[in-house]
Write a protein that holds these residues in place. Structure first.
Motif, PDB file in Angstrom:
ATOM      1  N   SER A  57       0.857  -1.193   0.000  1.00 13.47           N
ATOM      2  CA  SER A  57       0.000   0.000   0.000  1.00 13.47           C
ATOM      3  C   SER A  57       0.889   1.237   0.000  1.00 13.47           C
ATOM      4  O   SER A  57       1.640   1.476   0.950  1.00 13.47           O
ATOM      5  CB  SER A  57      -0.921   0.008   1.227  1.00 13.47           C
ATOM      6  OG  SER A  57      -1.815  -1.095   1.179  1.00 13.47           O
ATOM      7  N   VAL A  58       0.811   1.993  -1.086  1.00 13.33           N
ATOM      8  CA  VAL A  58       1.624   3.203  -1.244  1.00 13.33           C
ATOM      9  C   VAL A  58       0.744   4.416  -0.983  1.00 13.33           C
ATOM     10  O   VAL A  58      -0.294   4.579  -1.639  1.00 13.33           O
ATOM     11  CB  VAL A  58       2.237   3.271  -2.651  1.00 13.33           C
ATOM     12  CG1 VAL A  58       3.067   4.536  -2.812  1.00 13.33           C
ATOM     13  CG2 VAL A  58       3.089   2.031  -2.923  1.00 13.33           C
ATOM     14  N   PRO A  59       1.090   5.285  -0.012  1.00 15.05           N
ATOM     15  CA  PRO A  59       0.272   6.471   0.263  1.00 15.05           C
ATOM     16  C   PRO A  59       0.339   7.479  -0.884  1.00 15.05           C
ATOM     17  O   PRO A  59       1.404   7.743  -1.439  1.00 15.05           O
ATOM     18  CB  PRO A  59       0.879   7.034   1.550  1.00 15.05           C
ATOM     19  CG  PRO A  59       2.272   6.506   1.579  1.00 15.05           C
ATOM     20  CD  PRO A  59       2.239   5.181   0.892  1.00 15.05           C
ATOM     21  N   THR A  60      -0.804   8.012  -1.259  1.00  9.96           N
ATOM     22  CA  THR A  60      -0.898   9.038  -2.304  1.00  9.96           C
ATOM     23  C   THR A  60      -1.722  10.198  -1.790  1.00  9.96           C
ATOM     24  O   THR A  60      -2.239  10.170  -0.660  1.00  9.96           O
ATOM     25  CB  THR A  60      -1.527   8.464  -3.583  1.00  9.96           C
ATOM     26  OG1 THR A  60      -2.852   7.995  -3.273  1.00  9.96           O
ATOM     27  CG2 THR A  60      -0.703   7.309  -4.132  1.00  9.96           C
ATOM     28  N   GLU A  64      -4.640   5.691  -0.406  1.00  9.13           N
ATOM     29  CA  GLU A  64      -3.643   4.633  -0.560  1.00  9.13           C
ATOM     30  C   GLU A  64      -3.843   3.912  -1.892  1.00  9.13           C
ATOM     31  O   GLU A  64      -4.974   3.696  -2.326  1.00  9.13           O
ATOM     32  CB  GLU A  64      -3.729   3.628   0.586  1.00  9.13           C
ATOM     33  CG  GLU A  64      -3.232   4.174   1.918  1.00  9.13           C
ATOM     34  CD  GLU A  64      -3.171   3.094   2.985  1.00  9.13           C
ATOM     35  OE1 GLU A  64      -3.700   1.991   2.720  1.00  9.13           O
ATOM     36  OE2 GLU A  64      -2.601   3.348   4.057  1.00  9.13           O
TER      37      GLU A  64
END
Length: 372
Positions: A57-60, A64
Motif C-alpha cells: 500500500s503506497v500512500p498518495t 492509498e
C-alpha cells in the motif's frame, strides 16, 4: 474434457500418451487449483498460483494505492499461467489451425511453419491490444518523461505486473511445446534462439525495473512481428500475394528506428538526470546507481546498437534474397513467353503447293535423265 478425437489410445504414461494428452493434463491441474479456492484450508495456497504477490500500500494524495514488486513467489504464479498457455495453445491448434490445414493440403515443412505463424499471430494480436491498453491507461505514451522519472520503478501497478507475468509464462510454455508439437530438428535451434531472446529482454526489463520502457518496446516489436506472421499466413494460401510482406518491411524499419531512438532517449539522456542515490540494493537502488555511471550506460547502449545492427543486417539480407528470387522468377517467365512467340523453323525439305522445298526455301533442281 478431451481436446482432440483420437483414432487409438496409447499406453498410460508413455511418450505418445503425454504428447497427445498434454492439454488435458494441464486442464486437470488448472481445475485442481480452481477447486482449491472453494475450501478455506487450501484457498490461501491457491491464491499464490492465481494472483500476483508482494502487494504494498503506497500512500498518495487521494489515499492509498495498492502496488506490487517482484519476488520468488512470482515463479509459482508463472507456473500456473504456463499451464493456461498450454491449454490455449491446444484450443487454437485444434479449433482453428488444424481445420484450415485440412483445406490447404500443405507439405510437412509448410504445415509446421503455418502452425507456428498461426499461433504467433493469435498471441501477438492479443498482446498488442493488451499492451496498448496498458501504456495508454498508465499514461506512458502521453507523458514520455515518465519512462525515466522517479527511476527505479520498484512498485508496479497490478495490470503492469500481471502483463509481465503472462508474457514470461507464454515464452516459457513455448519450450515444452517444441516437444509436444514434434518440431523438426532443423527448426529447433532457430526457435530456441527466438524464445531465449524474448525471455532475456522481458525478464531483464522486469528485474532491472525498466518495465515502462519494456512495455513500449514490446508494443513496437509485437506490431512488426504481427505483420510478418500474418504475411506468411497469406503467402501460404496464395503464393503470389506478397503485399503484406511489403507492409511488414516498412513497419519493421520504422519500429527499429523508434526502438533505437527510445533506447538512446531513455538510457542516454533520461536516466542520467535521475538524482544520484547511495547504493542500497534492498531498496532497489542498485540499477539506478549503475545507470548513473557513464561507463556502464555507454556499454549498455553499445550492446543495444550492436544487437539492432545485427537485426537490420538479417533483415536486409532477407530482403535482398527475396528480391533476387522475385527477379529470377520474372526473368524466367519472360524467357518462357518469348520462346512461345518465336515461330518454329521448318524442317529440312517440306512440301509447299505440291512442290518440294529445300532448307533455304528454294526448289531443288530436278535430276536430268541421260538419254539412252
Amino acid at each position: 474434457m478431451a481436446f482432440r478425437r483420437r483414432a487409438k489410445s496409447h499406453p498410460l504414461f508413455s511418450q505418445e500418451f503425454l504428447i497427445h494428452n498434454h492439454a488435458d493434463i494441464g486442464f486437470c491441474l488448472v481445475l485442481s487449483v480452481l477447486i482449491a479456492l472453494m475450501f478455506e484450508v487450501t484457498a490461501k495456497t491457491a491464491f499464490l498460483f492465481i494472483l500476483p504477490q508482494y502487494n504494498v500500500s503506497v500512500p498518495t494524495a487521494d489515499g492509498e494505492l495498492v502496488q506490487y514488486h517482484y519476488g520468488l513467489k512470482d515463479l509459482v504464479t508463472i507456473l500456473f499461467y504456463i499451464f493456461i498457455a498450454i491449454i490455449l495453445h491446444a484450443v487454437v491448434q485444434e479449433y482453428a489451425l488444424d481445420k484450415i490445414n485440412r483445406r490447404l493440403h500443405l507439405s510437412k515443412v509448410k504445415h509446421s511453419k503455418f502452425n507456428e505463424s498461426g499461433q504467433l499471430v493469435a498471441f501477438h494480436l492479443t498482446s498488442l491490444i493488451w499492451c496498448l491498453y496498458v501504456v495508454v491507461t498508465e499514461g506512458y505514451i502521453s507523458n514520455p518523461r515518465s519512462l525515466w522519472e522517479n527511476y527505479p520503478h520498484i512498485y508496479l501497478p497490478y495490470q503492469v505486473k500481471f502483463f509481465y507475468l503472462c508474457q514470461l509464462a507464454y515464452w516459457l510454455h513455448a519450450l515444452p511445446e517444441l516437444y509436444f508439437q514434434k518440431v523438426r530438428k532443423e527448426e529447433i535451434p532457430r526457435q530456441l534462439r527466438c524464445i531465449a531472446l524474448y525471455l532475456l529482454h522481458i525478464a531483464g526489463a522486469y528485474l532491472l525495473n525498466l518495465t515502462r520502457l519494456g512495455l513500449i518496446l514490446l508494443l513496437l516489436q509485437y506490431l512488426a512481428e504481427f505483420f510478418f506472421h500474418m504475411a506468411r499466413l497469406v503467402c501460404f494460401t496464395d503464393e503470389n500475394n506478397e503485399k503484406l510482406f511489403n507492409v511488414w518491411a516498412v513497419v519493421f524499419v520504422v519500429t527499429r528506428l523508434f526502438t533505437l531512438t527510445l533506447y538512446i532517449l531513455v538510457i542516454g539522456f533520461g536516466l542520467p538526470r535521475v538524482e544520484s542515490q547511495a547504493l542500497d540494493p534492498e531498496r532497489g537502488n542498485l540499477f539506478s546507481f549503475l545507470f548513473n555511471n557513464i561507463l556502464f550506460r555507454m556499454s549498455v547502449l553499445l550492446l543495444v546498437c550492436l544487437f539492432q545492427a545485427s537485426v537490420m543486417w538479417r533483415f536486409i539480407h532477407f530482403q535482398l534474397r527475396r528480391w533476387r528470387e522475385y527477379w529470377n522468377e520474372q526473368s524466367s517467365r519472360k524467357r518462357a513467353a518469348a520462346a512461345l512467340r518465336v515461330p518454329l523453323l521448318p524442317s529440312p525439305g517440306y512440301h509447299e503447293n505440291g512442290v518440294v522445298k529445300a532448307e533455304n526455301g528454294t526448289s531443288p533442281r530436278t535430276k536430268k535423265l541421260k538419254s539412252p
